[in-house]
Scaffold this active site. Structure first.
Site, PDB file in Angstrom:
ATOM      1  CE1 TYR A 205      48.432  53.136  39.534  1.00 57.43           C
ATOM      2  CE2 TYR A 205      49.434  55.233  39.089  1.00 57.43           C
ATOM      3  CZ  TYR A 205      49.531  54.092  39.768  1.00 57.43           C
ATOM      4  OH  TYR A 205      50.131  53.775  40.888  1.00 57.43           O
ATOM      5  CE  LYS A 209      47.517  53.371  43.434  1.00 61.68           C
ATOM      6  NZ  LYS A 209      47.899  52.630  44.413  1.00 61.68           N
ATOM      7  CB  THR A 242      58.054  47.597  42.119  1.00 62.22           C
ATOM      8  OG1 THR A 242      56.749  48.541  41.788  1.00 62.22           O
ATOM      9  CG2 THR A 242      58.520  48.178  43.628  1.00 62.22           C
TER      10      THR A 242
END
Length: 325
Positions: A205, A209, A242
């Site tokens: 991850y 990014k 989220t």
């Protein structure tokens, strides 16, 4: 060795999260300035069916934009479009299917868009996933790398000529890449971008990014060199409540719930930085920035490595089957 490959990225990622959380405990969320109307302009928002993507699409539509929500959940997409069109009278939203983990799907999406002959003034590369177990796409790519970065790399490059034609020197087209503070913990292994040696979802991850920031800076440099009326910026929304956190390990997920209610940003607050980069008058003609909480911020040292930017660009072109310009 396994301990370093798996545990160290885990520690780095959660340390980044802790630093962001402390910042958010003592600093208010960025408040958007008055934004200019966007009537007659077109935007594409990937992952716009929920969370920050939905809030971004809704805000752009409220300014009068025609927003194309690009995503892989048809029912969610239809629901999002109905809600936006009901709430926003000036603009319009529509849903178009694309699976960013499939290079074929990305190419089909772009061809369908180009066939309509529409301009494109804003492209927001928002879709992403975080901390999923090891998984490969139909093209053989690691999921984080493909969904968060490589699919957007291909999408952006295939739409670049439309963005260039749609922009003007006094009113540039804009590309916004959704990065994260976790990029500070990221490392780019050019020999193993697909994390095949030893898999760590945390490392995968963070790498995806960081790749987005490297991509942002190199693309902006090329756009400036060519004199094209297009800008590209990377944005960091902070820690936002989220569904992206649904894949946290059990204890972290349990601890996150009460903390998120108090200290995490809402999806609308998280989306504000993307909206700002996409349409704010203050960002006209401004590119190559890393924006956090509405301010230009220093990204990681490695993200400014021009040689690494070039290497990643060349390798990415090779992986998706693009010829370098």
């Amino acid at each position: 060795m396994w301990l370093l490959d798996v545990f160290l990225p885990f520690v780095r990622l959660y340390l980044c999260g802790f630093k962001v959380l402390v910042y958010q405990m003592f600093n208010r969320s960025f408040t958007l300035p008055v934004l200019p109307k966007q009537c007659g302009r077109f935007a594409i928002v990937t992952g716009g069916t929920r969370g920050m993507g939905f809030e971004t699409a809704k805000h752009l539509a409220s300014l009068g934009m025609h927003v194309i929500i690009a995503g892989n959940e048809r029912e969610e997409g239809s629901a999002a479009v109905r809600r936006i069109n009901k709430e926003c009278s000036e603009g319009k939203a529509e849903f178009v299917f694309v699976d960013l983990t499939s290079l074929t799907s990305v190419r089909r999406f772009v061809q369908a868009f180009r066939d309509r002959g529409l301009p494109l003034h804003v492209l927001i590369n928002n879709a992403g996933t975080m901390l999923v177990s090891e998984r490969r796409t139909e093209d053989g790519f690691e999921l984080h790398f493909c969904l968060n970065y490589l699919g957007h790399f291909l999408l952006t490059n295939l739409l670049l000529d439309v963005l260039k034609k749609s922009g003007r020197q006094s009113c540039c087209s804009r590309i916004v890449n959704m990065s994260s503070a976790t990029h500070y913990a990221g490392e780019i292994d050019m020999e193993d971008l697909n994390r095949r040696r030893r898999y760590s979802s945390h490392a995968a991850y963070a790498q995806s990014k960081l790749a987005l920031v490297l991509f942002t800076y190199y693309l902006q440099e090329q756009l400036v060199a060519g004199g094209f009326p297009v800008t590209v910026n990377a944005v960091d929304p902070g820690m936002v409540d989220t569904a992206l956190y649904d894949n946290l390990w059990s204890l972290a997920k349990m601890l996150k719930k009460p903390v998120a209610k108090v200290f995490f940003r809402t999806p609308a607050e998280g989306a504000s930085v993307s909206v700002y980069a996409a349409v704010a008058a203050e960002m006209e003609g401004v590119g190559g920035c890393y924006l956090y909480n509405g301010e230009k911020t220093q990204s990681s040292d490695v993200s400014y490595d021009s040689q690494l930017q070039v290497k990643l660009w060349k390798k990415s072109c090779e992986l998706v089957g693009l010829q370098e310009p």
